[in-house]
Structure formats: structure tokens, C-alpha cells
Scaffold this motif. Structure first.
Motif, short mmCIF file in Angstrom:
data_model
loop_
_atom_site.label_atom_id
_atom_site.label_comp_id
_atom_site.label_asym_id
_atom_site.label_seq_id
_atom_site.Cartn_x
_atom_site.Cartn_y
_atom_site.Cartn_z
N SER A 100 0.84 -1.19 0.00
CA SER A 100 0.00 0.00 0.00
C SER A 100 0.88 1.24 0.00
O SER A 100 1.94 1.26 0.62
CB SER A 100 -0.88 0.03 1.24
N ILE A 101 0.41 2.27 -0.68
CA ILE A 101 1.11 3.55 -0.65
C ILE A 101 0.85 4.15 0.73
O ILE A 101 -0.31 4.24 1.15
CB ILE A 101 0.64 4.46 -1.80
N GLU A 106 -0.43 9.67 -0.88
CA GLU A 106 -1.39 9.23 -1.90
C GLU A 106 -1.18 9.96 -3.23
O GLU A 106 -1.54 9.47 -4.29
CB GLU A 106 -2.83 9.43 -1.43
N ARG A 109 0.38 8.26 -6.42
CA ARG A 109 -0.31 7.26 -7.26
C ARG A 109 -0.17 7.65 -8.72
O ARG A 109 -0.38 8.79 -9.10
CB ARG A 109 -1.77 7.18 -6.87
N GLU A 110 0.16 6.66 -9.55
CA GLU A 110 0.36 6.93 -10.96
C GLU A 110 -0.94 6.89 -11.75
O GLU A 110 -1.03 7.48 -12.81
CB GLU A 110 1.38 5.94 -11.54
N THR A 111 -1.93 6.17 -11.20
CA THR A 111 -3.25 6.16 -11.84
C THR A 111 -4.30 6.41 -10.76
O THR A 111 -4.13 5.98 -9.61
CB THR A 111 -3.54 4.80 -12.54
N GLU A 114 -5.54 4.08 -7.56
CA GLU A 114 -4.52 3.07 -7.27
C GLU A 114 -4.17 3.13 -5.78
O GLU A 114 -3.88 4.19 -5.25
CB GLU A 114 -3.30 3.38 -8.13
N ALA A 115 -4.18 1.98 -5.12
CA ALA A 115 -3.89 1.96 -3.68
C ALA A 115 -2.53 1.34 -3.37
O ALA A 115 -2.03 1.47 -2.28
CB ALA A 115 -4.99 1.18 -2.95
N CYS A 116 -1.96 0.64 -4.34
CA CYS A 116 -0.70 -0.08 -4.12
C CYS A 116 0.37 0.39 -5.09
O CYS A 116 0.08 0.93 -6.15
CB CYS A 116 -0.92 -1.58 -4.32
N VAL A 117 1.61 0.12 -4.72
CA VAL A 117 2.74 0.39 -5.62
C VAL A 117 2.64 -0.60 -6.77
O VAL A 117 2.54 -1.81 -6.55
CB VAL A 117 4.08 0.24 -4.87
N PRO A 118 2.65 -0.12 -8.02
CA PRO A 118 2.52 -1.03 -9.16
C PRO A 118 3.78 -1.86 -9.39
O PRO A 118 4.86 -1.50 -8.92
CB PRO A 118 2.27 -0.09 -10.35
N ARG A 121 7.87 -0.83 -9.80
CA ARG A 121 8.08 0.49 -9.19
C ARG A 121 8.43 0.32 -7.72
O ARG A 121 8.23 -0.73 -7.13
CB ARG A 121 6.84 1.37 -9.33
#
Length: 156
Positions: A100-101, A106, A109-111, A114-118, A121
Motif C-alpha cells: 500500500s502507498i 497518496e 499514485r500513478e493512476t 490506485e492503492a498499491c505500488v505497481p 516500481r
């Protein structure tokens, strides 16, 4: 022509073996000196750390949340550009792919939603937020930028 067998004395064999081991360790380990205040109190300017080298593009599965990592800087047009200084940066991996970020970050977030690091990354932070430039400014970094993981501080 008769082949001549190569015979090494025990001392010569040990020297060859030792040289090979040293070369293998130099590919695997290196010493990096800390500059700057961003990792205080754990690491101070002038500290030397032992780093396990990672092969380019292979950092993902070998970096865990909480690891102190060495990051390579890149120039313009090559992804995230880190501000001036040396060619290496030392930070803590605060979140890895699937984590989780953390609260308060927050905006990284790249999108939307989004709740988690993709995958691929990494979120890195300095231990001294008042003196650190890190993912709060750079955003999430590609794991390919991680060149090593700090194993231990060498000077106590």
C-alpha cells in the motif's frame, strides 16, 4: 609434440583460487560512502556501507520493504531525473510492488484510485524527511534504478 601437464604447487593453486574469489566478491559486493544528511540518524556523512550489487533490471524480487538501497541517477530523457550531487543515492525502500502507498503519500499514485505500488516500481524515502529529497519529489522509481542493497554499515 607431446603435451606437457600443468602442475601447480599448493601455494600457487591457493593464490589462483584466492584471486578468483576476490574477483567474484568484487562483482557481488562494493563499498559506498554516504554523503549528505538524508539518512540520519542511521547513516551519517562519511559512513561507509557494504552493498550487495544487483544486476541491472533484476532488483525487483531482491528488494524488500525496509531495505536501504543504492539508486543510480540518470540524466534528462532517461526517466526520473534526480537533482544534482553524486551519481549514487542511498534511501530506504518504504514500499515495494504490491505494498500500500503510505498515508500522506497518496499523491504519488500513478493512476487514479490506485492503492498499491505497481509492479516494477518502488517508493523510497530518506530517514530524515526534513533533509531528504526522495519519492515525495521524484515519484515512484523504476526498480531498474536500484543498483544495490546495503548489507551493513562498516564503521561503527
Amino acid at each position: 609434440m607431446t603435451p606437457v601437464p600443468l602442475i601447480l604447487s599448493a601455494a600457487a593453486f591457493a593464490a589462483v583460487l584466492t584471486a578468483g574469489a576476490v574477483l567474484a566478491l568484487r562483482r557481488t559486493l562494493r563499498v559506498v560512502e554516504v554523503h549528505g544528511e538524508s539518512m540520519r540518524p542511521g547513516l551519517r556523512p562519511g559512513d561507509r556501507v557494504l552493498v550487495r550489487n544487483l544486476r541491472p533490471g533484476r532488483a525487483g524480487p531482491r528488494v524488500r520493504r525496509g531495505d536501504v538501497v543504492v539508486i543510480a541517477r540518470v540524466g534528462p530523457g532517461k526517466g526520473v531525473t534526480l537533482d544534482g550531487g553524486t551519481n549514487l543515492v542511498i534511501k530506504r525502500a518504504a514500499a515495494v510492488a504490491g505494498d500500500s502507498i503510505p498515508p500522506g503519500l497518496e499523491g504519488l499514485r500513478e493512476t487514479p484510485g490506485e492503492a498499491c505500488v505497481p509492479p516494477g516500481r518502488l517508493l523510497v524515502l530518506g530517514d530524515n524527511p526534513a533533509r531528504s529529497t526522495d519519492s515525495r519529489q521524484w515519484g515512484l522509481l523504476p526498480v531498474s534504478r536500484i543498483t544495490g542493497v546495503v548489507l551493513r554499515r562498516l564503521n561503527a
